[in-house]
Design an enzyme around this catalytic site. Structure first.
Site, PDB file in Angstrom:
ATOM      1  N   LYS A  83      -0.281   0.383  16.493  1.00  0.00           N
ATOM      2  CA  LYS A  83       0.826   0.283  17.174  1.00  0.00           C
ATOM      3  C   LYS A  83       1.510   1.485  17.404  1.00  0.00           C
ATOM      4  O   LYS A  83       0.952   2.450  17.939  1.00  0.00           O
ATOM      5  CB  LYS A  83       1.829  -1.028  16.534  1.00  0.00           C
TER       6      LYS A  83
ATOM      7  N   ARG B 231     -18.258   5.778   3.551  1.00  0.00           N
ATOM      8  CA  ARG B 231     -17.528   4.379   3.091  1.00  0.00           C
ATOM      9  C   ARG B 231     -16.442   4.737   2.083  1.00  0.00           C
ATOM     10  O   ARG B 231     -15.214   4.378   2.137  1.00  0.00           O
ATOM     11  CB  ARG B 231     -18.359   3.536   2.760  1.00  0.00           C
TER      12      ARG B 231
ATOM     13  N   ASP C 176       5.711  -4.338   5.198  1.00  0.00           N
ATOM     14  CA  ASP C 176       5.017  -3.940   6.504  1.00  0.00           C
ATOM     15  C   ASP C 176       6.100  -3.042   7.190  1.00  0.00           C
ATOM     16  O   ASP C 176       7.057  -3.873   7.886  1.00  0.00           O
ATOM     17  CB  ASP C 176       4.562  -5.344   7.277  1.00  0.00           C
TER      18      ASP C 176
ATOM     19  N   TYR D  67       4.403 -11.321  11.170  1.00  0.00           N
ATOM     20  CA  TYR D  67       3.173 -11.301  12.089  1.00  0.00           C
ATOM     21  C   TYR D  67       2.278 -12.479  11.908  1.00  0.00           C
ATOM     22  O   TYR D  67       1.762 -12.926  10.587  1.00  0.00           O
ATOM     23  CB  TYR D  67       2.537  -9.871  12.049  1.00  0.00           C
TER      24      TYR D  67
HETATM   25  C1  LIG Z   1      -0.207  -5.912  14.868  1.00  0.00           C
HETATM   26  C2  LIG Z   1       0.360  -6.107  13.496  1.00  0.00           C
HETATM   27  C3  LIG Z   1      -0.439  -6.274  12.376  1.00  0.00           C
HETATM   28  C4  LIG Z   1      -1.730  -6.521  12.310  1.00  0.00           C
HETATM   29  O1  LIG Z   1      -2.463  -5.478  12.571  1.00  0.00           O
HETATM   30  P1  LIG Z   1      -3.871  -4.998  13.586  1.00  0.00           P
HETATM   31  O2  LIG Z   1      -3.834  -3.667  13.574  1.00  0.00           O
HETATM   32  O3  LIG Z   1      -3.674  -5.847  14.882  1.00  0.00           O
HETATM   33  O4  LIG Z   1      -5.008  -5.709  12.625  1.00  0.00           O
HETATM   34  C5  LIG Z   1       0.329  -6.476  11.115  1.00  0.00           C
HETATM   35  N1  LIG Z   1       1.487  -6.468  10.917  1.00  0.00           N
HETATM   36  C6  LIG Z   1       2.320  -6.228  12.092  1.00  0.00           C
HETATM   37  C7  LIG Z   1       3.949  -6.299  11.933  1.00  0.00           C
HETATM   38  C8  LIG Z   1       1.836  -6.092  13.346  1.00  0.00           C
HETATM   39  O5  LIG Z   1       2.575  -6.013  14.519  1.00  0.00           O
END
Ligand SMILES: *Cc1c(COP(=O)(O)O)cnc(C)c1O
Length: 381
Positions: free
Chosen positions: A199, A50, A174, A102
């Site tokens: 992604k 962890r 982000d 998002y």
């Molecule tokens: C998909 C996404 C998230 C969330 O991420 P997860 O891996 O689905 O929890 C956050 N920010 C952006 C821009 C995203 O496309």
């Protein structure tokens, strides 16, 4: 390390884990715990997975190398990384967020942060002089996506960092849409970078993961304590999958972007397409700012069609492109933000931003661009 980005995608962070058989691929340390030889002496540096795990550490070092971060922590999802970041804030604090975000982050804000006494202000951060009017002494961070999901708004990272720091606040970016291949927010002044590693970083639509990258030692220490305490960390096998995905990040990003430019240009010529949102088009409103801070425009395209009926017809007819959530993988996906990723954004905000029944979001994958265009063409007929 002074190797180029492409080289670091293959070799970055490689020095960390012990590898007694000299395997080329990083070993998967599928172990919850690590032996101590005597009290007060922990030879391997690892105790319990962890807190830290050798395979995960290797991935974290890799992401730090690519982002130019002091430290990065791998989480079990992008949302877990955002939630861990938000543990930094206390009741009474305020966070200023881009209004186009998002949808899951908007849901976290309304369901969790507000309950915990943290107030979120939303602003169109493309115009930072407007955003500045909302800053108060309680504002502890500015949180942005650039380009944003799904409207591709571009925020000037250098100016946002300057504004945040003037007010004693952090800048959190982000960086999911461009990945570290095209953009490094820390070098532009950001304090924290977040990724949905699900992604582009993992890149194969097979692993859910997230990263929380920090620019300095103090934040890194705090985030490490949070991740160890709340525990939503990435497992060893998933860490290995993401390491494997990152090996091809540079070539994937280049090729996907090249295809995206062609597809965006083609979409613009289609009679039933009303508007194409892609920051790689020179007439896109965010083009200049993006060019000044990023090395590319990526492969995410949003576009609006003439009616909800046309949008639903296209979603029903695509064969090669899959109608599904998510983005950034080798398989092209088409998403309906109003019904999928952005259902939790308040309807009036959606209307104002242009997230209507006519808006579609396309993640361009690695298929041949001709085949993708042919699929879209038959879907729009
Ligand atoms: C998909 C996404 C998230 C969330 O991420 P997860 O891996 O689905 O929890 C956050 N920010 C952006 C821009 C995203 O496309």
């Amino acid at each position: 390390m002074n190797h180029s980005f492409d080289t670091r995608c293959i070799h970055g962070g490689e020095k960390n884990a012990e590898n007694s058989f000299r395997a080329i691929s990083t070993p998967i340390y599928q172990s919850a715990s690590f032996a101590h030889i005597k009290t007060g002496h922990n030879e391997s540096g690892f105790d319990y997975s962890r807190e830290s795990n050798p395979t995960r550490s290797q991935l974290e070092n890799m992401v730090s190398s690519l982002e130019g971060a002091f430290d990065s922590i791998a989480f079990s999802s992008g949302m877990a990384a955002v939630a861990a970041c938000f543990e930094h804030f206390r009741p009474g604090d305020r966070i200023l967020c881009s209004d186009d975000l998002y949808g899951g982050v908007v849901r976290l804000n309304t369901r969790v942060l507000e309950k915990n006494g943290i107030t979120i202000d939303y602003s169109d951060t493309r115009d930072l002089s407007e955003a500045a009017k909302l800053l108060t002494p309680q504002t502890k961070a500015i949180y942005i996506e650039t380009p944003s999901n799904p409207m591709m708004h571009v925020t000037d990272i250098r100016k946002a960092a300057h504004l945040a720091h003037e007010h004693g606040a952090l800048l959190i970016v982000d960086n999911t849409f461009l990945s570290p291949y095209f953009q490094n927010p820390i070098a532009l002044g950001a304090d924290v970078v977040i990724h949905s590693g699900t992604k582009f970083l993992a890149g194969h639509n097979d692993t859910v993961c997230g990263f929380l990258c920090s620019a300095d030692k103090e934040l890194a220490g705090e985030f490490r304590l949070t991740s160890k305490t709340t525990g939503a960390v990435l497992g060893p096998f998933d860490s290995w999958l993401v390491l494997r995905g990152i090996k091809t990040l540079a070539v994937r990003m280049e090729r996907q972007q090249k295809s995206a430019v062609r597809i965006a240009e083609w979409l613009k010529t289609q009679p039933c397409v009303r508007k194409v949102y892609y920051v790689g088009l020179p007439d896109s409103p965010g083009y200049d700012v993006n060019r000044a801070q990023a090395r590319g425009a990526g492969s995410m395209i949003s576009f609006s069609v003439d009616s909800g009926t046309t949008a639903e017809r296209l979603l029903g007819k695509v064969k090669l492109i899959t109608f599904a959530e998510s983005l950034g993988g080798v398989e092209s996906l088409i998403t309906y933000p109003i019904a999928q990723t952005h259902t939790d954004v308040p309807p009036e905000t959606r209307r104002r931003l242009g997230i209507t029944e006519c808006l579609l979001r396309l993640s361009v994958g690695l298929e041949s661009p001709e085949d993708l265009i042919a699929d879209l063409a038959q879907g729009l007929e």
